[in-house]
Write a protein that holds these residues in place. Structure first.
Motif, PDB file in Angstrom:
ATOM      1  N   TYR A  95       0.738  -1.189   0.328  1.00 40.74           N
ATOM      2  CA  TYR A  95      -0.119   0.212   0.151  1.00 40.74           C
ATOM      3  C   TYR A  95       0.890   1.299   0.005  1.00 40.74           C
ATOM      4  O   TYR A  95       0.618   2.473  -1.048  1.00 40.74           O
TER       5      TYR A  95
ATOM      6  N   TYR B 162       2.791   1.678  -3.506  1.00 41.92           N
ATOM      7  CA  TYR B 162       1.864   2.019  -4.613  1.00 41.92           C
ATOM      8  C   TYR B 162       1.049   3.642  -4.694  1.00 41.92           C
ATOM      9  O   TYR B 162       1.095   3.987  -5.761  1.00 41.92           O
ATOM     10  N   MET B 163       0.891   3.887  -3.125  1.00 39.19           N
ATOM     11  CA  MET B 163       0.601   5.532  -2.905  1.00 39.19           C
ATOM     12  C   MET B 163       1.202   6.251  -3.046  1.00 39.19           C
ATOM     13  O   MET B 163       1.526   8.141  -3.228  1.00 39.19           O
TER      14      MET B 163
ATOM     15  N   LYS C  44      -5.893   6.534  -6.593  1.00 38.73           N
ATOM     16  CA  LYS C  44      -5.580   6.939  -5.084  1.00 38.73           C
ATOM     17  C   LYS C  44      -6.883   6.684  -4.268  1.00 38.73           C
ATOM     18  O   LYS C  44      -7.580   7.382  -4.058  1.00 38.73           O
ATOM     19  N   THR C  45      -6.326   6.178  -3.078  1.00 42.18           N
ATOM     20  CA  THR C  45      -6.986   7.104  -1.924  1.00 42.18           C
ATOM     21  C   THR C  45      -5.877   6.744  -0.341  1.00 42.18           C
ATOM     22  O   THR C  45      -5.046   5.686  -0.061  1.00 42.18           O
ATOM     23  N   ASN C  46      -6.345   7.465   0.468  1.00 39.88           N
ATOM     24  CA  ASN C  46      -6.388   7.677   1.773  1.00 39.88           C
ATOM     25  C   ASN C  46      -6.652   6.608   2.331  1.00 39.88           C
ATOM     26  O   ASN C  46      -6.264   6.362   4.181  1.00 39.88           O
TER      27      ASN C  46
ATOM     28  N   LYS D 218     -10.789  -1.949  -3.347  1.00 36.95           N
ATOM     29  CA  LYS D 218     -10.242  -2.094  -5.381  1.00 36.95           C
ATOM     30  C   LYS D 218     -10.015  -2.691  -5.724  1.00 36.95           C
ATOM     31  O   LYS D 218     -10.126  -3.474  -6.502  1.00 36.95           O
TER      32      LYS D 218
ATOM     33  N   TYR E 163     -10.876   0.632   1.561  1.00 44.99           N
ATOM     34  CA  TYR E 163     -11.116   1.406   0.050  1.00 44.99           C
ATOM     35  C   TYR E 163      -9.607   0.530  -0.334  1.00 44.99           C
ATOM     36  O   TYR E 163     -10.240   0.192  -1.650  1.00 44.99           O
ATOM     37  N   PHE E 164      -8.839   0.356  -0.210  1.00 43.23           N
ATOM     38  CA  PHE E 164      -7.832  -0.041  -1.302  1.00 43.23           C
ATOM     39  C   PHE E 164      -7.966  -1.632  -1.417  1.00 43.23           C
ATOM     40  O   PHE E 164      -7.805  -1.539  -2.606  1.00 43.23           O
ATOM     41  N   TRP E 165      -7.450  -1.855  -0.279  1.00 43.95           N
ATOM     42  CA  TRP E 165      -8.067  -3.516  -1.159  1.00 43.95           C
ATOM     43  C   TRP E 165      -9.331  -3.587  -1.808  1.00 43.95           C
ATOM     44  O   TRP E 165      -9.025  -4.976  -1.815  1.00 43.95           O
TER      45      TRP E 165
ATOM     46  N   TYR F  51      -7.068   2.876   4.018  1.00 41.06           N
ATOM     47  CA  TYR F  51      -5.839   1.735   3.961  1.00 41.06           C
ATOM     48  C   TYR F  51      -7.276  -0.043   3.339  1.00 41.06           C
ATOM     49  O   TYR F  51      -7.189  -0.827   2.224  1.00 41.06           O
TER      50      TYR F  51
END
Length: 692
Positions: free
Chosen positions: A157, A160-161, A169-171, A179, A175-177, A173
């Motif tokens: 993570y 990637y960021m 892109k997202t802050n 996606k 929501y990232f996974w 953590y």
């Protein structure tokens, strides 16, 4: 409180500059907006610094709504606070790790992501956007694979960021996974595209049929502009009850370089394609003065007044290619042999250089029997006269370019010059109509003598000052190179070359005269012409060094009959290496043209078939027939444009795969000119012979 991009000041939501930049906003543009607010010139992008902190924070509610929609940002400050204030593991920011360095390395290596570009080529995205999608696709795929290999999720993570310009892109953590799981289930392209919007809507693919319609209307020789193409395509779509497309869609498809390179050859015609699209044969520069002369004529678009009328003159000029000097020139009301002859005569009298080769045009002034006689005479002096390849003015491109330089750099400074005219291929080659009308008024018209003096002065300026093409001034280079030349014309040679005329009385069916102490006699064997010409005076045109043939004219200058004797003509030779070079270039050019037009008409036919298979949902038969008639007319024009390239159609559908008769077939042979009668006039056969 502060959390990454977010800061709450007096219960108001502020975001950092980096938040907007990381979401795609241009840093320079952002700096300009902030500066305008600080100077009191704008209300948007309100910003502040807190005491002891040099970081700039932007008031979220001051960001314009259109930019929030454009870049897919949270719609209001509450939503921004909720997203950016999301719970993130405490050990999220642990500094640079091994995977951060690896991800950056993979991001910038083109070989990793270039294979994913075709997956996004169907969407209306810019080139930079397509690359960003392809790079993000590779990184997402890599992240998923590394996750299953046991690499800590938090390191993936973080790595990637930290990547620049990544699409998603997202802050958050969590929501990232989420996606990443969606990418595994739905596929990476669908997941990335779904969350990206252009002007408030998701990208969409243009169907083959719609793209074909746009290309069909773009390629027609009518030269429709983009709004007109947009209108025609949407009329076709409405006639079938289909959704219409936006003007920006047409602009994007018509600005595609590959499509333009393919269709512009039909849209703008053969001359444009030759000058801008198709390759050309490279030629070596002549090594010495007199190696190659080039001669051509053009009309100078500079009006003058004579006998109360507006007139124009043609300029015939000859250039020494090695030094780029204009060695001779003449003026005439139109392009004709006498102007060409005068130009050659002046060049030989002024310089006395015997050129090895003269490259000339294919116009009527260079293909009549008078020019053939002059050519045969020059051959006896060792001068090889060659016509440029048909439909290939680049074969004598140096003199063609010089006419452009004369008009562009010299005559353009004079009041009264109207530009190169409507046939100009240069962007600024023609003056506007109001200026043309002004220059044709009495106030600005000059006389014929003034015009000729002006052209002479500018040609002299070019010869004595111009130094942009070769290393040196043309006149100085020519005089320096001329010193080592041994082959020169004597005055009596020049007198012989340009011929003489005698007025002689025909007696007893014979034309007899004496030249340099030698008697010449020619018999008129045709009884018809003998009865007409006996006991009358005729004009006899002859070449002193080619007395095997004479031509008879009446006092009005009309051709009567040709009388000739057996003679041998020196061959105009070409080396085997030259023949191979021309043939090799012809083969490559033939393949190039064939490949360019392969399938063009097939696409138009396929588009028509797509349309015919669709149901008539609008029930407007009249509109359907109207649009069909327009398409048939345009396809007819395209077919005619293809014929101009001498492409042979194979069947009614318009498919083709062979090249027809080209101006130059590639079968270049060693050529021996033969004595020819004048083809411009027909000599009537003897009546008694025709009766037989």
């Amino acid at each position: 409180m502060e959390k990454g991009y977010l800061r709450i000041i007096n219960n108001d939501t502020y975001v950092s500059k980096q938040f907007l930049v990381d979401n795609g906003y241009n840093p320079r543009t952002l700096e300009n907006h902030l500066s305008r607010y600080n100077k009191g010139k704008a209300f948007s992008f309100a910003n502040k610094k807190e005491l002891g902190d040099n970081m700039i924070w932007i008031f979220y509610n001051s960001i314009p709504k259109n930019l929030i929609l454009k870049y897919g940002l949270p719609r209001n400050s509450d939503e921004a606070k909720k997203i950016l204030n999301n719970a993130i593991p405490d050990d999220l920011d642990r500094g640079n790790s091994y995977w951060e360095g690896q991800f950056k390395k993979f991001w910038f290596e083109k070989g990793n992501w270039v294979r994913y570009l075709p997956m996004y080529s169907g969407y209306l995205l810019g080139e930079n956007q397509k690359r960003a999608y392809a790079k993000t696709h590779y990184i997402v795929n890599l992240t998923i694979r590394l996750r299953y290999k046991g690499v800590p999720k938090i390191e993936l993570y973080n790595a990637y960021m930290k990547l620049p310009h990544i699409i998603f892109k997202t802050n958050s953590y969590r929501y990232f996974w989420e996606k990443m799981k969606q990418c595994e289930k739905k596929g990476i392209p669908e997941t990335l595209i779904h969350d990206f919007k252009i002007n408030g809507r998701e990208p969409y693919k243009v169907s083959i049929m719609v793209r074909g319609l746009i290309q069909l209307y773009y390629g027609t020789p009518k030269g429709y502009n983009i709004p007109k193409i947009h209108k025609l395509v949407n009329s076709d779509l409405r006639a079938r009850g289909l959704l219409t497309i936006s003007l920006s869609t047409v602009y994007k498809i018509c600005s595609d370089v590959e499509m333009k390179n393919r269709w512009d050859a039909l849209r703008y015609g053969k001359a444009y394609a030759k000058n801008n699209l198709f390759p050309y044969l490279e030629r070596e520069e002549p090594e010495a003065v007199g190696d190659v002369y080039e001669i051509d004529s053009t009309r100078i678009n500079f009006p003058f007044k004579e006998d109360g009328e507006i007139r124009y003159l043609n300029l015939c000029a000859m250039m020494d290619v090695h030094t780029r000097k204009i060695v001779g020139y003449s003026f005439a009301d139109s392009e004709n042999f006498e102007a060409v002859k005068e130009c050659l005569k002046i060049a030989f009298i002024e310089n006395h250089v015997v050129p090895n080769h003269i490259v000339c045009d294919n116009g009527s002034a260079y293909t009549n029997y008078k020019f053939e006689n002059l050519t045969n005479l020059l051959n006896d002096f060792g001068v090889n006269v060659r016509h440029c390849k048909v439909d290939n003015p680049g074969d004598k491109g140096h003199i063609e370019r010089w006419f452009g330089i004369l008009q562009e750099s010299y005559l353009n400074n004079h009041v009264g010059f109207l530009g190169e005219g409507i046939k100009s291929k240069r962007k600024n080659g023609r003056k506007n109509r109001h200026l043309e009308a002004l220059y044709k008024s009495k106030k600005y018209l000059i006389s014929r003598i003034e015009f000729i003096d002006l052209i002479k002065e500018e040609i002299n300026n070019y010869n004595t000052n111009y130094s942009k093409v070769v290393d040196g001034i043309p006149d100085k280079l020519f005089r320096a190179g001329k010193k080592g030349i041994t082959r020169t014309f004597k005055n009596f040679d020049i007198a012989f070359i340009f011929g003489k005329m005698k007025r002689i009385k025909v007696s007893r069916s014979k034309v007899k005269f004496v030249l340099d102490g030698r008697k010449y006699a020619y018999t008129i064997w045709s009884s018809k012409w003998a009865n007409k010409l006996n006991r009358t005076k005729v004009h006899v045109y002859y070449q002193p060094l080619a007395m095997e043939e004479i031509n008879l004219f009446d006092s009005q200058g009309n051709f009567l009959i040709n009388l000739q004797r057996d003679k041998s003509i020196k061959q105009i030779t070409y080396t085997n290496n030259e023949i191979k070079a021309y043939q090799h270039f012809h083969e490559k050019m033939t393949k190039r043209i064939k490949d360019n037009f392969e399938g063009i008409f097939e696409k138009a036919v396929d588009t028509e078939e797509y349309l015919s298979e669709l149901p008539n949902l609008s029930m407007d038969d009249e509109l359907i027939e109207k649009m069909k008639a327009i398409r048939m007319q345009d396809k007819g024009l395209i077919r005619d444009a293809l014929k101009d390239y001498r492409l042979k159609e194979l069947d009614d559908k318009g498919f083709f795969d062979t090249i027809g008769n080209n101006p130059y077939t590639g079968e270049l042979k060693i050529y021996t000119p033969k004595p020819k009668r004048n083809t411009k006039f027909k000599i009537l056969k003897d009546e008694t012979t025709s009766k037989k």
